[in-house]
Scaffold this motif. Structure first.
Motif, short mmCIF file in Angstrom:
data_model
loop_
_atom_site.label_atom_id
_atom_site.label_comp_id
_atom_site.label_asym_id
_atom_site.label_seq_id
_atom_site.Cartn_x
_atom_site.Cartn_y
_atom_site.Cartn_z
N GLY A 291 -2.37 -2.10 -2.31
CA GLY A 291 -3.08 -0.71 -2.27
C GLY A 291 -2.19 0.37 -2.81
O GLY A 291 -2.66 1.55 -2.35
N GLY A 292 -1.00 0.29 -3.20
CA GLY A 292 -0.37 1.22 -3.66
C GLY A 292 0.76 1.75 -2.72
O GLY A 292 0.70 1.20 -1.71
N LEU A 293 1.48 2.83 -3.17
CA LEU A 293 2.41 3.54 -2.25
C LEU A 293 1.75 4.03 -1.21
O LEU A 293 2.35 3.89 -0.08
CB LEU A 293 3.18 4.52 -3.21
CG LEU A 293 4.08 4.16 -4.20
CD1 LEU A 293 4.40 4.92 -5.29
CD2 LEU A 293 5.51 3.58 -3.68
N THR A 294 0.73 4.75 -1.22
CA THR A 294 -0.04 5.26 -0.29
C THR A 294 -0.20 4.30 1.04
O THR A 294 -0.04 4.78 2.30
CB THR A 294 -1.27 6.05 -0.65
OG1 THR A 294 -0.97 7.13 -1.42
CG2 THR A 294 -2.22 6.56 0.58
N HIS A 295 -0.47 3.35 0.81
CA HIS A 295 -1.13 2.09 1.69
C HIS A 295 0.25 1.60 2.25
O HIS A 295 0.24 1.06 3.24
CB HIS A 295 -2.16 1.30 1.25
CG HIS A 295 -2.76 0.14 2.31
ND1 HIS A 295 -3.45 0.93 3.31
CD2 HIS A 295 -2.80 -0.93 2.66
CE1 HIS A 295 -3.87 -0.03 4.22
NE2 HIS A 295 -3.39 -1.16 3.76
N LEU A 296 1.17 1.02 1.32
CA LEU A 296 2.33 0.27 1.44
C LEU A 296 3.32 0.88 2.70
O LEU A 296 3.94 0.81 3.21
CB LEU A 296 3.14 -0.01 0.48
CG LEU A 296 4.25 -1.15 0.48
CD1 LEU A 296 3.76 -2.33 1.22
CD2 LEU A 296 4.78 -1.29 -0.77
N ARG A 297 3.26 2.42 2.47
CA ARG A 297 3.97 3.30 3.41
C ARG A 297 3.50 3.27 4.61
O ARG A 297 4.06 3.30 5.63
CB ARG A 297 4.03 4.79 2.84
CG ARG A 297 4.64 5.03 1.52
CD ARG A 297 4.66 6.25 1.00
NE ARG A 297 5.28 7.49 2.03
CZ ARG A 297 5.18 8.78 1.91
NH1 ARG A 297 4.06 9.06 1.50
NH2 ARG A 297 5.87 9.50 2.63
N ARG A 298 2.31 3.05 4.87
CA ARG A 298 1.79 2.64 6.37
C ARG A 298 1.85 1.52 6.84
O ARG A 298 2.44 1.39 7.83
CB ARG A 298 -0.04 3.02 6.18
CG ARG A 298 -0.40 4.11 5.69
CD ARG A 298 -1.90 4.36 6.28
NE ARG A 298 -2.46 5.81 5.70
CZ ARG A 298 -3.04 5.92 4.86
NH1 ARG A 298 -3.27 4.96 3.76
NH2 ARG A 298 -3.61 7.27 4.56
N ILE A 299 2.08 0.59 6.12
CA ILE A 299 2.61 -0.80 6.59
C ILE A 299 3.89 -0.68 6.84
O ILE A 299 4.34 -1.29 8.07
CB ILE A 299 2.31 -1.99 5.42
CG1 ILE A 299 0.93 -2.25 5.03
CG2 ILE A 299 3.01 -3.13 5.86
CD1 ILE A 299 0.51 -3.06 3.92
#
Length: 403
Positions: A291-299
């Motif tokens: 899901g991109g940088l936005t979602h990977l940062r949450r992970i």
């Protein structure tokens, strides 16, 4: 305000298939996103062209979070590799645009550098243990601080991770899936001797990694992890399929070898229990498939709470656009672990000129504004799409197994 004026999908195959999304704004900025899903490339291309791009035109390119939520929540049908890869392409392209608008490399917008560079690991492989170690020595001479070891298994005609070329490996090698034969028993007998001889040859100052590629049951993975403990592997990757996250608890009970998983994950929900229950040590989800940088940062933020570090997948089925994004991400987060680095071919690098570089075992994304990568569309057009599948795997008795 910078509004999205147009967006288009570019499919090219400079040695292997890549899908790229290019977004342009009404004030002349452009952004690139990777949309490659190995073996299912055209599914994502269609998802973008037919369902996503019409919804983007006229929207504010700087409202990245809102657009992410719009594509995820708004579609009703959530998650899945095709959806999340398409969302990732949009997300990467918008971050690229924001960096260019600010005149800053993306990692500066993500909080700045947390380290001097991202440690990467190379892929040493060979038909025999001796060939693999010889290859690993070449990586060590080039300054690599971490090396993945994969060797042929005696008695098996082919083995995952063993390529025909010293540096380039492309498993998606046929118009229809090829079939390989697998024996867990033969494999388990071969790995510890590989690591024992590798430690003798390479010493203890190089990190050694190994990819199981989802092929073992939990108890078999526990046995392998225990066999490898004397050689202190950096990690044991994808030891068993992760659909049943509880299976990793059984592995934990039998070995202290660190566990890495997640290259086929596409959301935080795939990793949530593994992270919260501290059943893994490295999360390998990618910018493009999660899901991109936005979602990977949450992970990564969730993982940081439990001292789990990142180890993002970085095989050649991720385009240089994703490699650039992964390096900006890895440079900025506090809990970076290691970045996989498989060299792209010269043909691929020509299509995707980039600012990232390798030196002394580390990679840096460079300081060009945004992602620091472009696409030569004229050159890309000279490499038409060519259907290519990953192999499938069968046990020696013919039973279909995990590839």
């Amino acid at each position: 305000m910078s509004r999205i004026a147009s967006a288009r999908v570019i499919v090219t195959s400079p040695g292997r298939n890549f899908v790229t999304l290019k977004i342009e704004t009404d004030d002349g900025l452009t952004g690139l996103g990777d949309a490659t899903l190995n073996g299912r490339e055209l599914a994502v291309a269609s998802y973008l062209s037919d369902h996503v791009i019409p919804c983007l035109i006229g929207r504010d390119a700087h409202r990245i979070e809102d657009l992410w939520q719009y594509l995820y929540r708004g579609a009703y049908w959530r998650r899945g590799p095709v959806t999340m890869t398409a969302i990732a392409a949009v997300d990467m392209a918008l971050w690229d645009i924001k960096g260019k608008a600010a005149g800053l490399p993306l990692y500066q917008l993500l909080g700045g550098a947390s380290r001097e560079g991202c440690m990467v690991y190379g892929h040493a492989n060979g038909a025999t243990i001796e060939e693999t170690i010889d290859n690993a020595l070449h990586y060590k001479e080039q300054g690599y601080r971490a090396i993945r070891l994969q060797a042929g298994v005696p008695g098996l005609a082919t083995t995952y991770g063993v390529s025909k070329d010293r540096y380039f490996y492309e498993p998606a090698d046929a118009d229809l899936p090829t079939e390989a034969v697998w024996s867990t028993e033969k494999y388990l007998r071969s790995v510890a001797p590989l690591f024992e001889k590798a430690r003798d040859a390479l010493g203890w100052d190089v990190h050694l990694l190994h990819d199981v590629h989802h092929r073992l049951t939990p108890i078999e993975a526990g046995r392998l992890g225990r066999d490898l403990e004397p050689f202190r592997p950096f990690w044991m990757e994808d030891p068993t399929p992760a659909e049943n996250q509880e299976a990793f608890r059984l592995i934990r009970q039998h070995t202290t070898t660190p566990i890495a998983v997640g290259e086929i994950f596409n959301s935080i929900w795939d990793a949530k229990d593994l992270i919260q229950n501290q059943l893994i040590d490295y999360i390998r989800a990618t910018v493009v498939h999660a899901g991109g940088l936005t979602h990977l940062r949450r992970i990564a933020a969730l993982a940081d709470l439990y001292q789990v570090r990142t180890g993002c997948h970085g095989a050649t089925d991720l385009s240089p656009v994703t490699m650039a994004a992964a390096l900006h991400f890895g440079l900025s987060i506090p809990n970076f672990g290691v970045q996989e680095y498989m060299r792209h071919t010269a043909e691929t690098d020509a299509v995707f000129p980039h600012a990232y570089s390798f030196a002394g075992g580390l990679m840096h994304p460079g300081d060009a504004p945004g992602l620091g990568i472009e696409i030569d569309e004229a050159l890309a057009a000279k490499h038409p799409y060519k259907r290519a599948y990953l192999p499938v795997n069968r046990l020696e008795d013919g039973t279909l197994w995990n590839w």
